[in-house]
Design an enzyme around this catalytic site. Sequence first.
Site, PDB file in Angstrom:
ATOM      1  N   VAL A 117       5.440  -0.728   2.464  1.00  0.00           N
ATOM      2  CA  VAL A 117       4.416  -0.956   3.474  1.00  0.00           C
ATOM      3  C   VAL A 117       3.340  -1.859   2.884  1.00  0.00           C
ATOM      4  CG1 VAL A 117       2.799   0.128   5.046  1.00  0.00           C
ATOM      5  CG2 VAL A 117       4.860   1.346   4.386  1.00  0.00           C
ATOM      6  N   ILE A 143       0.824  -1.218   0.000  1.00  0.00           N
ATOM      7  CA  ILE A 143       0.000   0.000   0.000  1.00  0.00           C
ATOM      8  C   ILE A 143       0.850   1.256   0.000  1.00  0.00           C
ATOM      9  CG2 ILE A 143      -2.090  -0.963   1.030  1.00  0.00           C
ATOM     10  CD1 ILE A 143      -1.080   0.027   3.743  1.00  0.00           C
ATOM     11  N   GLY A 144       2.160   1.113   0.123  1.00  0.00           N
ATOM     12  CA  GLY A 144       2.987   2.321   0.096  1.00  0.00           C
ATOM     13  C   GLY A 144       4.456   1.974   0.024  1.00  0.00           C
ATOM     14  N   ASP A 197      10.856  13.588  11.253  1.00  0.00           N
ATOM     15  CA  ASP A 197      10.345  13.502   9.886  1.00  0.00           C
ATOM     16  C   ASP A 197       8.840  13.774   9.871  1.00  0.00           C
ATOM     17  OD1 ASP A 197      10.438  13.252   7.172  1.00  0.00           O
ATOM     18  OD2 ASP A 197      10.604  11.073   7.133  1.00  0.00           O
TER      19      ASP A 197
END
Length: 983
Positions: A696, A688-689, A814
């Site tokens: 991910v 998904i990422g 971050d």
Amino acid sequence: MPTFLLIAAATLLFLHRWPIALALNQEGLHLLQAKRGLVDPGDSLADWDPRDTTPCNWTGVHCSPTGGVIAVRLTNLNLTGPFPADLCRLPTLSFISLSFNYINSSLSSSSLLPCSSLTHLDLSQNLLSGELPSVLPSLPLLRHLDLAANNFSGPIPSSFTVFPFLEVLSLTANFLNGTIPPSLGNISSLRQLNLSYNPFASGPIPSSLSNLTNLEILWLAGCSLTGEIPPSFSRLSKLTDLDLSSNFLTGSIPETLSGLSSVVQIELYNNHLTGRLPSGLSNLTFLRRMDASMNGLSGPIPDDIFSIPNLESLHLYQNQLTGSVPSTAAGASNLFDLRLFVNQLSGQLPASLGSHSPLMYLDLSSNQLSGVIPRGICNGLVLQEFLLIDNNFSGSLPPGLAQCQSLYRVRLSNNQLSGHVPAGMWGLPHVWILELSNNSFTGEITGDIARAANLSKLLIDMNQFSGKIPPEIGLLTELYELSASNNQFTGLLPESLGRLTVLGQLDLHSNLISGELLAGIQSWKKLTFLDIADNNLTGGIPPEIGSLPVLNYLDLSKNNLNGNIPMQLQNLKLNQLNLSDNQLSGSIPPIFNNEAYKTSFLGNSGLCLDPTGLCQNSIKRSQRHIKFLWLLTAVVLLACIAWFYCKYRKVKAAKKMQDESKWTLTAFHKLGFAGFEILESLEEDNVIGRGSSGKVYRVVLGNGESVAVKKLWRFSKKGYQNRDQVVDDAFEAEVATLGKIRHKNIVKLWCCCSHKDCKLLVYEYMKNGSLGDVLHGSEACLLDWPMRYKIALNAAEGLCYLHHDCIPPIVHRDIKSNNILLDAEFGAKVADFGVAKAVEEVEMGQRSMSVIAGSCGYIAPEYAYTLRVNEKSDIYSFGIVILELVTGKLPVDPEFGEKDLVKWVCSTIQHKGEDHVIDSKLDLFYKEEIMKVLHTGLLCTSSLPINRPSMRKVVKMLLESSGESKGKSSPRHEEGNLSPYYK
Ligand SMILES: *[C@@H]1O[C@H](CO)[C@@H](O)[C@H](O)[C@H]1NC(C)=O
Ligand SMILES: *[C@@H]1O[C@H](CO)[C@@H](O)[C@H](O)[C@H]1NC(C)=O
């Protein structure tokens, strides 16, 4: 004739009875017109009555003896709206003050130009924005111009050098940029020049300012100044206040500074000054306060600095000063504030230090000072703060301290002090912190501690205190932290401890305390930390411990506790649980029966792991139970067989996607799934990422729920076996910290699986993905303003927790919209903190130092020159997220050209107006709230870290922005702190 008089008298009488018949004069009408443009929520101008004939009796209005309005002073009345230009139609008006209001919009030249009689204009502490009106120098009589603490931006106009009579120019705390124009040195009438705290471009102090020989006050703090202090400043012989703090000044402090013959206050702190302190300062006969702390000054403190006759306050902390504290310090008869901490000072203190001075604040911590504490240190009887942490002081405390009733902070830890604490000192009535840790003090805590009504922290660990903990401690209603570990306290815990309702931390480990744990402890509603390990406690663990609502650290190891572990302990949300090395028996409550607690129960002979029945190592205490041991062995054997069988099945299941090498799973919460379920599902279809550190996946578990799995790339080169181990350990330690964090606005880390080639981090799955994706994707319209506001607040609370409630604080490093995740109800949680650091540290090992902290568009400007990341950098990044929420724009966009989002917002507000920065998808019904949130975002992105609010403050400001708390005063006003006097 008499008839005529009668008529005249009657007419007068008539006029007097019916004043309404007389119209308000023209000046009054102008004032009413000005009032009409302002919102006056407190109805402060209620007495501006149109039926009066003149305005001379109205609030804030002053007339000359001849009846013309000469001054309008409307300060601190919550007035809102643009600058009331109608005031400038009053022909004789010379004084306007509207400070401490909410005057907004820009200040146009045309509205001010008619104010030709004006001598004094004070619009400080408002919300004015846009550029400074270049027309101001055309007001021929202007002497006093104060525009401090507004939102003015752009450079100081070049016209600002031609004021004919200007005496006071204050532009402090705006958003002015450009450099400080050297031609300001032409305004020879100036007595005050205040430019502090503006984000000017970096540049030197114009030496032309030395021409301003009438100058009395010069404030240039936080102006990004570089280079050296101009030696020619010595010409400023009328100067009383010099503030150059918080810049980037280099070089040494010029000797010529001793020519500032009128100076009362010199502020040079927080620069990069080096070299020795100049001698000759004793010539400064009016000097009261001098602060050169937080620089790189070296060499000794000059003797004559303490001969300055009026010296009251000397701050030289955080430098590299050497040598001893000069003996002249004892003779400084006005000195009340001496802070020399974090230097390399050595030797003994002058024996009579404090005997002849009204010392109130003394902080000499973190030096190499030795010898005894001067006897008369509190002779002035006004000593409030007394800090000598981290030195080599020895001998006993001077008896006089027991009479030093003014003390409220006493911190003497990490020295070699010994002897008894003087009788009476335990009970000083105002002491808030009494810190004597890590010395060699002996004797008892005496009962007179009952009088220490304000004591909040009693830190006396690592000494040789003995005797009982006196029951009087239970009377200290303010006690928050009691740290008395590593002493020789004996006896029972006093029952009265149970009455301490604000107690947050109780650390008594490594003493000789006996008896049972207290039972009636339900009032410890704020207790987070309880450590009574390594004592002689007996009896059972009271089940009441399970009802302490915020306890997260519990260590009762190395005692003689017996009985069962109360099931109630399962109610606690613990980061640390240690019940090892006791005589506990029975079974371990199920919630603790996993990897995260594997070291929590060691060395308890009678304790069984549930449900397998595997008993823990118990050889030491089990000789009396040989029969039981046999049984145990049988159970162990059975368990081993069962374990191998399970392991075999799991390995088989996982084989499909990985080789047979071992995975280790570290759980941080009770897991409702097994490791292999995850390993099986890491397929490309489930991605998904993708991020810089790995992919991910979304994994749907057997029970129908989802988790997000982050797979981190292999980060070490092959062939460095030892380093790999170090790297793995560092990673694991870091992740373990993260696993302990529990906060509603922080994504939960379920567990971590590692393998020699990769690491998996299993997080709670957030249904609506990242804020960045939603906000900048096709579904942005889903996010209306109330939702965006909630997201900002949630994320701020998460970040605030990391900064302020974690020990040690965690810097996210971050923050960006892609690291703020949204759950099914669009509640926001902060994700991915710290991992960046873990990964980066690991990478630093092999790659050279080219790792950039943070993501493009979110990096705080100071990172470019400091290469250091701290909380303030997170706050900058968070400010960018706020700007994204308000504008709907990406942090970097070709549309902005050379600018970043911050500059784009500022210049758009300035040139096109506020409406043009607000995302067109948002309803302008919320404009007021949106603008307040935007203001918070802009503060967070201040280019000077010092100007950024803390996350605590950010949360507070966001809460105050919402409609519910309308009318609260603007947070900027509380911040104050503009003058060095308030430091
Ligand atoms: C201004 O607003 C604050 C906050 O609501 C209030 O406390 C204060 O009394 C107001 N002042 C006036 C003069 O109305
Ligand atoms: C001004 O106001 C005060 C009190 O409100 C009143 O006593 C006085 O008469 C007024 N003066 C004039 C000239 O209106």
